[in-house]
Design an enzyme around this catalytic site. Structure first.
Site: not given
Length: 524
Positions: A62, A140, A350
């Protein structure tokens, strides 16, 4: 030197960095095959924590992104029902209640300055600044993913990235991974179809992909999936259209979003959820926690819960868009995790990535800071801008409990959600894999021109790769649908015949792997 001298001449054996043999690299350690995962997953934690630290300072995935500020307005309902029946999350309870948001759209596999026309999934991450603290919905544009266990995520991304020997992305490496990953067939079918390249960020869907939970004031929980649907309509690009745009503008999606907001053409998305009772649903031919599957909308309809409007561009792209940090573990009261193994792996990865990439105090940056009172006992670390205290707090006290000062535990207003978990600790794949059913269904639901584009893109990617990889992928295509497999095989043969008739070009068009549409709508 690329390996230890002690390994020279020995049979290759996969190990951890500690040298421990890896007996199962496909399944995390879980309580029962459906999960949840356990914290002592040493192999998983070592693998993912190293993966999170592979790039400095660009995001490993990303990296290329565009962002905008806006607001989310709740309907106070889920479809036609009061939303309090299912969740006590405050941001949803009142009709018209507004919650500030920041959204970051992104490509997944390529670097910061890569073209926005590449075939690649798009990230759709939303940060809600609620009165109970931040909620991050990290997803997404497509509703499924390539893998169902986060243990495989570093391998997936490594296969999509440029080769370590040539620094060029290779379809052979991409499909070499897919040839051993039949669960990816649904996502592959979407990725190489016209849905593989969204026309703009304003015209693409968003999805939480994973299965989450809601729970109400009584502590009763249900499974949910999140879906963003653009009110501007859905638009995607064929490969030829993407090539023409890339020839003149490789920033087209970022420019489109910025310019639309500047002229007051504010993009909007409706947020829908699907709801399912929280159990394993043996009546289905797939596991509802499997993120390679969609929930059929005829059984689990979309229910509207609110609308998001983006109405302000960042003042500084680095300070806001690039330093915006999201995590699937960032939930507020009324929202929870399911036992989805992929979700639980993402939840570790994350936030761990953000602490490494931006720093241990990344939540003190304005773009990440909650808009409610923060009073923690976390202190110091690199780039500590201030101390999380409240007015009048004794600065000596940075611990809890304390009779002197310091923040106290919050009173519990509602019953906690306490799901029952039982099972043997195992490394096992889920029972209802059904790797090909929904991929075949998606193929049959495509319009004729969408199937033509899919076959052309797949055969172009597979022509010339190792025949063993071709044969395994064809086996998967035939398993999805007989016509699907036959057409890909015939098209590969035709393209390879053409390749033999002409001299190879000095370089070829790079294509990435990932992405696709929603099973309930078709491309424009």
């Amino acid at each position: 030197m690329t390996r230890n001298d002690s390994q020279q001449g020995q049979n290759p054996q996969l190990t951890t960095r500690q040298g421990h043999p890896v007996h199962d690299n496909q399944n995390s350690r879980t309580i029962g095959s459906r999960g949840p995962m356990t914290l002592e997953n040493y192999q998983f934690i070592e693998k993912l924590s190293h993966f999170d630290r592979e790039r400095v300072p660009e995001r490993v995935v990303h990296a290329r992104g565009a962002g905008a500020h806006g607001v989310f307005r709740a309907t106070g309902k889920v479809g036609d029902e009061p939303i309090s029946r299912y969740t006590r999350a405050k941001l949803f309870q009142e009709e018209g209640k507004e919650t500030p948001v920041f959204v970051r759209f992104s490509t997944v596999g390529h670097g910061t300055h890569s073209p926005e026309t590449l075939r690649d999934p798009r990230g759709f991450a939303v940060k809600f600044y609620t009165e109970d603290g931040n909620w991050d919905m990290v997803g997404n544009n497509l509703k499924v993913f390539f893998i169902r266990d986060a243990l495989k995520f570093p391998d997936l991304i490594h296969s999509q990235k440029p080769s370590p020997t040539t620094n060029i992305q290779s379809q052979e490496r991409i499909f070499d991974f897919f040839a051993g990953t039949p669960e990816a067939m649904h996502m592959i079918t979407l990725l190489y179809s016209p849905w593989g390249i969204p026309a703009t960020y304003r015209h693409m869907q968003g999805s939480g992909v994973n299965t989450y939970k809601w729970y109400n004031a009584q502590g009763e929980g249900v499974l949910v999936k999140y879906h963003w649907e653009p009110k501007q309509g859905i638009r995607n690009l064929t490969q030829d259209e993407a090539d023409r745009i890339q020839a003149t503008n490789f920033n087209h999606a970022s420019q489109d979003l910025h310019d639309a907001i500047e002229r007051g053409d504010y993009p909007e998305w409706d947020l829908y959820v699907q709801i399912m009772e929280d159990h394993d649903h043996p009546e289905l031919d797939f596991d509802p926690l499997d993120d390679t599957k969609v929930w059929p909308t005829d059984q689990f309809p979309f229910r509207h819960v609110g609308t998001m409007t983006l109405n302000r561009n960042p003042e500084n792209v680095f300070a806001e868009t690039e330093q915006a940090c999201f995590g699937t573990g960032v939930l507020v009261d009324g929202l929870d995790f399911s036992d989805d193994k992929m979700l639980q792996g993402r939840t570790f990865s994350y936030s761990d990535t953000q602490r490494y990439r931006v720093g241990s105090n990344y939540l003190q940056l304005p773009i990440n800071r909650p808009k409610c009172q923060v009073a923690s006992n976390q202190r110091d670390g690199q780039m500590a801008y201030y101390v999380d205290t409240f007015d009048g707090q004794d600065a000596r006290v940075n611990y809890e409990p304390s009779v002197l000062s310091g923040p106290k535990e919050a009173p519990r207003e509602h019953n906690p959600h306490t799901p029952y978990v039982e099972g043997k600790l195992v490394r096992e794949a889920i029972e209802r894999a059904n790797n090909f059913g929904q991929a075949g269904q998606q193929y049959r639901e495509f319009a004729d021109w969408e199937r033509d584009e899919l076959i052309n893109n797949l055969s172009g990617a597979l022509a010339g790769v190792d025949s063993r990889i071709q044969q395994k992928m064809l086996e998967y295509f035939y398993a999805c649908d007989e016509d699907y497999g036959r057409r890909v095989e015939e098209s590969i043969q035709a393209k390879e015949s053409q390749l033999q008739e002409v001299a190879p070009a000095p370089y070829g068009r790079e294509t990435s792997s990932k992405q696709g549409p929603d099973i309930k709508q078709s491309a424009d």
